[in-house]
Design a protein around this motif. Structure first.
Motif, PDB file in Angstrom:
ATOM      1  N   ARG A 131       0.880  -1.209   0.117  1.00 16.40           N
ATOM      2  CA  ARG A 131      -0.073   0.059   0.187  1.00 16.40           C
ATOM      3  C   ARG A 131       1.046   1.162  -0.224  1.00 16.40           C
ATOM      4  N   GLY A 132       0.507   2.499  -0.522  1.00 16.61           N
ATOM      5  CA  GLY A 132       1.253   3.642  -0.478  1.00 16.61           C
ATOM      6  C   GLY A 132       1.211   4.337   0.830  1.00 16.61           C
ATOM      7  N   LEU A 133       2.276   4.932   1.388  1.00  9.01           N
ATOM      8  CA  LEU A 133       2.347   5.313   2.666  1.00  9.01           C
ATOM      9  C   LEU A 133       1.671   6.564   2.511  1.00  9.01           C
ATOM     10  N   ASP A 134       1.601   7.316   1.603  1.00  6.95           N
ATOM     11  CA  ASP A 134       0.842   8.829   1.229  1.00  6.95           C
ATOM     12  C   ASP A 134      -0.321   8.807   0.471  1.00  6.95           C
ATOM     13  N   GLY A 135      -0.386   7.728   0.215  1.00 11.74           N
ATOM     14  CA  GLY A 135      -1.901   7.529  -0.579  1.00 11.74           C
ATOM     15  C   GLY A 135      -1.779   6.609  -1.714  1.00 11.74           C
ATOM     16  N   PRO A 136      -2.494   6.471  -2.733  1.00 11.07           N
ATOM     17  CA  PRO A 136      -2.437   5.536  -3.702  1.00 11.07           C
ATOM     18  C   PRO A 136      -1.150   5.683  -4.486  1.00 11.07           C
ATOM     19  N   THR A 137      -0.498   4.617  -5.003  1.00  9.24           N
ATOM     20  CA  THR A 137       0.690   4.582  -5.620  1.00  9.24           C
ATOM     21  C   THR A 137       0.865   3.212  -6.569  1.00  9.24           C
ATOM     22  N   GLY A 138       2.100   3.281  -7.228  1.00  7.89           N
ATOM     23  CA  GLY A 138       2.366   2.187  -7.995  1.00  7.89           C
ATOM     24  C   GLY A 138       3.560   1.774  -7.494  1.00  7.89           C
ATOM     25  N   TYR A 139       3.922   0.420  -7.733  1.00  9.17           N
ATOM     26  CA  TYR A 139       5.275  -0.130  -7.326  1.00  9.17           C
ATOM     27  C   TYR A 139       5.601  -1.383  -8.481  1.00  9.17           C
ATOM     28  N   PHE A 140       6.804  -1.460  -8.562  1.00  7.20           N
ATOM     29  CA  PHE A 140       7.258  -2.539  -9.429  1.00  7.20           C
ATOM     30  C   PHE A 140       7.685  -3.809  -8.819  1.00  7.20           C
ATOM     31  N   TRP A 141       7.431  -4.758  -9.496  1.00  5.67           N
ATOM     32  CA  TRP A 141       7.842  -6.235  -8.729  1.00  5.67           C
ATOM     33  C   TRP A 141       8.604  -6.933  -9.687  1.00  5.67           C
ATOM     34  N   LEU A 142       9.625  -7.750  -9.379  1.00  4.05           N
ATOM     35  CA  LEU A 142      10.215  -8.744 -10.361  1.00  4.05           C
ATOM     36  C   LEU A 142      10.044  -9.984  -9.639  1.00  4.05           C
ATOM     37  N   ALA A 143       9.688 -10.788 -10.456  1.00  3.10           N
ATOM     38  CA  ALA A 143       9.487 -12.436 -10.087  1.00  3.10           C
ATOM     39  C   ALA A 143       9.423 -13.172 -11.163  1.00  3.10           C
ATOM     40  N   SER A 144       9.750 -14.507 -11.113  1.00  2.00           N
ATOM     41  CA  SER A 144       9.389 -15.405 -12.077  1.00  2.00           C
ATOM     42  C   SER A 144       8.001 -15.739 -12.082  1.00  2.00           C
ATOM     43  N   CYS A 145       7.197 -15.585 -13.100  1.00  2.00           N
ATOM     44  CA  CYS A 145       5.619 -15.956 -13.083  1.00  2.00           C
ATOM     45  C   CYS A 145       5.361 -17.366 -13.392  1.00  2.00           C
ATOM     46  N   VAL A 146       6.378 -18.097 -13.162  1.00  2.00           N
ATOM     47  CA  VAL A 146       6.131 -19.703 -13.281  1.00  2.00           C
ATOM     48  C   VAL A 146       6.549 -20.289 -11.880  1.00  2.00           C
ATOM     49  N   ASP A 147       5.724 -20.484 -11.235  1.00  3.29           N
ATOM     50  CA  ASP A 147       5.900 -21.207  -9.914  1.00  3.29           C
ATOM     51  C   ASP A 147       4.678 -21.977  -9.437  1.00  3.29           C
ATOM     52  N   SER A 148       4.997 -23.410  -9.904  1.00  2.13           N
ATOM     53  CA  SER A 148       3.970 -24.212  -9.148  1.00  2.13           C
ATOM     54  C   SER A 148       3.526 -24.246  -7.600  1.00  2.13           C
ATOM     55  N   GLY A 149       4.519 -23.549  -6.973  1.00  5.18           N
ATOM     56  CA  GLY A 149       4.422 -23.738  -5.670  1.00  5.18           C
ATOM     57  C   GLY A 149       3.614 -22.394  -5.141  1.00  5.18           C
ATOM     58  N   SER A 150       3.233 -21.574  -5.895  1.00  2.00           N
ATOM     59  CA  SER A 150       2.517 -20.357  -5.501  1.00  2.00           C
ATOM     60  C   SER A 150       0.743 -20.801  -4.756  1.00  2.00           C
ATOM     61  N   SER A 151       0.712 -19.794  -3.742  1.00  2.00           N
ATOM     62  CA  SER A 151      -0.490 -20.255  -3.069  1.00  2.00           C
ATOM     63  C   SER A 151      -1.402 -19.067  -3.563  1.00  2.00           C
ATOM     64  N   PRO A 152      -2.786 -19.695  -3.572  1.00  2.00           N
ATOM     65  CA  PRO A 152      -3.606 -18.441  -4.184  1.00  2.00           C
ATOM     66  C   PRO A 152      -3.856 -17.455  -2.514  1.00  2.00           C
ATOM     67  N   TRP A 153      -4.426 -16.132  -2.841  1.00  2.00           N
ATOM     68  CA  TRP A 153      -4.702 -15.430  -1.696  1.00  2.00           C
ATOM     69  C   TRP A 153      -5.437 -16.304  -0.755  1.00  2.00           C
ATOM     70  N   THR A 154      -5.197 -16.152   0.538  1.00  2.00           N
ATOM     71  CA  THR A 154      -5.331 -16.923   1.566  1.00  2.00           C
ATOM     72  C   THR A 154      -5.912 -16.143   2.782  1.00  2.00           C
ATOM     73  N   ALA A 155      -6.851 -16.343   3.445  1.00  2.00           N
ATOM     74  CA  ALA A 155      -7.089 -15.547   4.620  1.00  2.00           C
ATOM     75  C   ALA A 155      -6.036 -15.989   5.692  1.00  2.00           C
ATOM     76  N   ILE A 156      -5.974 -14.744   6.572  1.00  2.00           N
ATOM     77  CA  ILE A 156      -5.172 -14.891   7.429  1.00  2.00           C
ATOM     78  C   ILE A 156      -5.633 -15.452   8.718  1.00  2.00           C
ATOM     79  N   GLU A 157      -5.252 -16.508   9.271  1.00  2.00           N
ATOM     80  CA  GLU A 157      -5.936 -17.275  10.516  1.00  2.00           C
ATOM     81  C   GLU A 157      -5.665 -16.474  11.498  1.00  2.00           C
ATOM     82  N   GLY A 158      -7.035 -16.079  12.365  1.00  2.00           N
ATOM     83  CA  GLY A 158      -6.782 -15.104  13.225  1.00  2.00           C
ATOM     84  C   GLY A 158      -6.805 -13.593  13.044  1.00  2.00           C
ATOM     85  N   GLY A 159      -7.142 -13.430  11.737  1.00  2.00           N
ATOM     86  CA  GLY A 159      -7.154 -11.964  10.977  1.00  2.00           C
ATOM     87  C   GLY A 159      -8.239 -11.473  11.006  1.00  2.00           C
ATOM     88  N   PRO A 160      -8.295 -10.341  10.331  1.00  2.00           N
ATOM     89  CA  PRO A 160      -7.417  -9.389   9.704  1.00  2.00           C
ATOM     90  C   PRO A 160      -6.308  -8.632  10.628  1.00  2.00           C
TER      91      PRO A 160
END
Length: 167
Positions: A131-160
């Motif tokens: 999230r942007g510290l001072d409001g909406p923003t953009g950010y870059f990410w670098l990662a291999s997009c081929v990862d058979s071990g990726s987990s889907p977006w998962t609810a935090i136990e005991g969260g939010p």
């Protein structure tokens, strides 16, 4: 959605971020793992070794700003992911890698990533979108997009988990 827990985001250093990955403060000049070059009116710093161990794709995310409650996280079990502010500081919520199917609220920590700093998440680290510290923003990410071990977006136990930045 009411948060059960609250964490305060701090600026990462090598020690505080070690459970999650690496920090490179490029605009600080010389440092471990960095190469510094200078010329007529300019200074350049780059990582001595490749930023991630895989050949990454470059992506950009547009994100809302503070405040936020981290309710879901994802992880990439087999790849590293680098996060780079595009124009303003970011706030990142993370949780250490686990053998469980979901991150736990008591393990969530948060960091402020200043401009000029890049963080590299180790494989398996649970993380929310930045999230942007001072409001909406953009950010870059670098990662291999081929990862058979990726987990889907998962609810935090005991969260939010509410994320705040104390002055």
């Amino acid at each position: 959605m009411s948060a059960a827990r609250s964490v305060s985001a701090t600026i990462p250093d090598a020690e505080s971020f070690a459970p999650y990955g690496r920090v490179h403060v490029l605009d600080a000049g010389e440092g471990p793992g960095l190469v510094l070059t200078e010329g007529d009116g300019w200074v350049d710093a780059y990582t001595r070794d490749p930023l991630t161990r895989e050949v990454p794709s470059l992506g950009m995310t547009r994100a809302p700003g503070m405040p936020f409650a981290s309710a879901r996280m994802e992880r990439h079990r087999n790849v590293e992911e680098a996060l780079v502010p595009a124009g303003s500081p970011l706030v990142l919520a993370v949780a250490e890698p686990t053998g469980t199917a979901a991150p736990r609220a008591e393990n969530v920590r948060a960091f402020v990533i200043p401009c000029g700093t890049v963080v590299v998440l180790d494989p398996g680290v649970w993380h929310d979108a930045c999230r942007g510290l001072d409001g909406p923003t953009g950010y870059f990410w670098l990662a291999s997009c081929v990862d058979s071990g990726s987990s889907p977006w998962t609810a935090i136990e005991g969260g939010p988990v509410a994320v705040r930045v104390d002055s």
